[in-house]
Motif scaffolding. Structure first.
Motif, mmCIF file in Angstrom:
data_model
loop_
_atom_site.group_PDB
_atom_site.id
_atom_site.type_symbol
_atom_site.label_atom_id
_atom_site.label_comp_id
_atom_site.label_asym_id
_atom_site.label_seq_id
_atom_site.Cartn_x
_atom_site.Cartn_y
_atom_site.Cartn_z
ATOM 1 N N PRO A 1 0.803 -1.235 0.000
ATOM 2 C CA PRO A 1 0.000 0.000 0.000
ATOM 3 C C PRO A 1 0.833 1.280 0.000
ATOM 4 N N ASP B 1 0.055 3.878 -2.787
ATOM 5 C CA ASP B 1 -1.188 4.627 -2.552
ATOM 6 C C ASP B 1 -1.019 5.623 -1.414
ATOM 7 N N TRP B 2 -0.299 5.201 -0.354
ATOM 8 C CA TRP B 2 -0.084 6.104 0.781
ATOM 9 C C TRP B 2 0.722 7.327 0.352
ATOM 10 N N PRO C 1 -5.910 6.404 4.284
ATOM 11 C CA PRO C 1 -7.323 6.509 3.870
ATOM 12 C C PRO C 1 -8.174 7.218 4.917
ATOM 13 N N ASP D 1 -11.594 6.889 5.053
ATOM 14 C CA ASP D 1 -12.630 5.959 5.473
ATOM 15 C C ASP D 1 -12.119 5.120 6.646
ATOM 16 N N GLU E 1 -11.169 1.383 5.950
ATOM 17 C CA GLU E 1 -9.967 1.321 5.103
ATOM 18 C C GLU E 1 -8.737 1.768 5.884
ATOM 19 N N ARG E 2 -8.932 2.764 6.733
ATOM 20 C CA ARG E 2 -7.829 3.288 7.537
ATOM 21 C C ARG E 2 -7.309 2.212 8.500
ATOM 22 N N ARG F 1 -7.675 -1.052 8.199
ATOM 23 C CA ARG F 1 -7.063 -2.102 7.390
ATOM 24 C C ARG F 1 -5.649 -1.706 6.963
ATOM 25 N N PHE F 2 -5.510 -0.461 6.543
ATOM 26 C CA PHE F 2 -4.200 0.025 6.102
ATOM 27 C C PHE F 2 -3.193 -0.033 7.248
#
Length: 260
Positions: free
Chosen positions: A195, A198-199, A205, A207, A210-211, A213-214
């Protein structure tokens, strides 16, 4: 008397580059207080109708006509009038500024400027080119990183010297500050992989699910202060991410072409 940050910046410019420019032909030299940086001492009265101000010799260097340096057409042949793209001037006096594809500057301009210690070069992405150079250690600190806008006085008054810890970039009417130590720390992450990619582009994230999970995915792999760093720092970091992604894509294309 200790200099202000602005005075440090304009005199840094003058001592490494501006002193090479010819004296202006539009005013008398005398002593007074500079209308731009507040330096007391020698300078020039600008007697032109739209100016009528006194500037110290350091600030005058941004305004003084320099036809021998800048072989271009047009009325304003001063440094501030000619150099529209971002530029870097470092502690060793190295000056670099990219020239866009639409520039009217020809080969004679580039060669003549280089003879005076000014490196103008062709680049599709001028910001990325300079970001990479700074990140890769091509320039010696302290340095100036600037793009002057239409309002020269406002642009000059916002100039600040950058150090190896903090990079200041005055872009026409906006100041960007980059924590170089933090960016370099983030740059040691596997930025070409998710990730991280994307970060680096979007940040953690927003959300909640999602946050969570990340953060579970990256727990223990990066300091939280790196993960939550300001968007301006990620803007700088994206230049490194884009570069690595681009180089990876080129390498993959070469491999495929060899196989074919």
């Amino acid at each position: 008397m200790e200099r202000t940050p602005l005075q440090e910046a304009v005199w840094f410019f003058y001592e490494r580059l501006g002193h090479r420019f010819p004296a202006p032909d539009w005013g008398e030299q005398r002593e007074d207080v500079c209308s731009i940086c507040g330096t007391e001492g020698r300078g020039y009265d600008d007697n032109r109708p739209n100016h009528r101000v006194f500037r110290c010799i350091a600030c005058t260097a941004f305004y003084a006509p320099a036809p021998d340096h800048f072989l271009t057409t047009g009325k304003d042949r001063s440094f501030a009038g000619i150099v529209k793209n971002p530029w870097v001037l470092d502690a060793n006096g190295r000056f670099r500024s990219p020239i866009g594809k639409a520039s009217r500057k020809d080969d004679a301009f580039v060669v003549n400027a280089r003879a005076h210690g000014m490196d103008f070069y062709s680049a599709e992405n001028p910001f990325q080119t300079l970001y990479r150079g700074i990140y890769d250690g091509e320039f010696a600190f302290p340095l100036l990183f600037v793009r002057l806008g239409q309002n020269k006085i406002e642009s000059m008054r916002m100039m600040r010297l950058s150090t190896s810890d903090m990079l200041f970039f005055w872009d026409k009417s906006e100041m960007r500050a980059f924590d170089l130590a933090l960016v370099r720390e983030a740059g040691r992450l596997p930025l070409g992989e998710k990730p991280w990619s994307d970060w680096a582009r979007w940040g953690i994230p927003e959300d909640l699910a999602e946050r969570v999970r990340f953060l579970k995915d990256v727990r223990g792999k990066a300091p939280f202060r790196v993960l939550t760093m300001h968007g301006d720092n990620r803007l700088f970091l994206r230049q490194v991410v884009d570069r690595e992604a681009g180089e990876k894509t080129k390498a993959e294309k070469k491999k495929r072409s060899r196989k074919q």
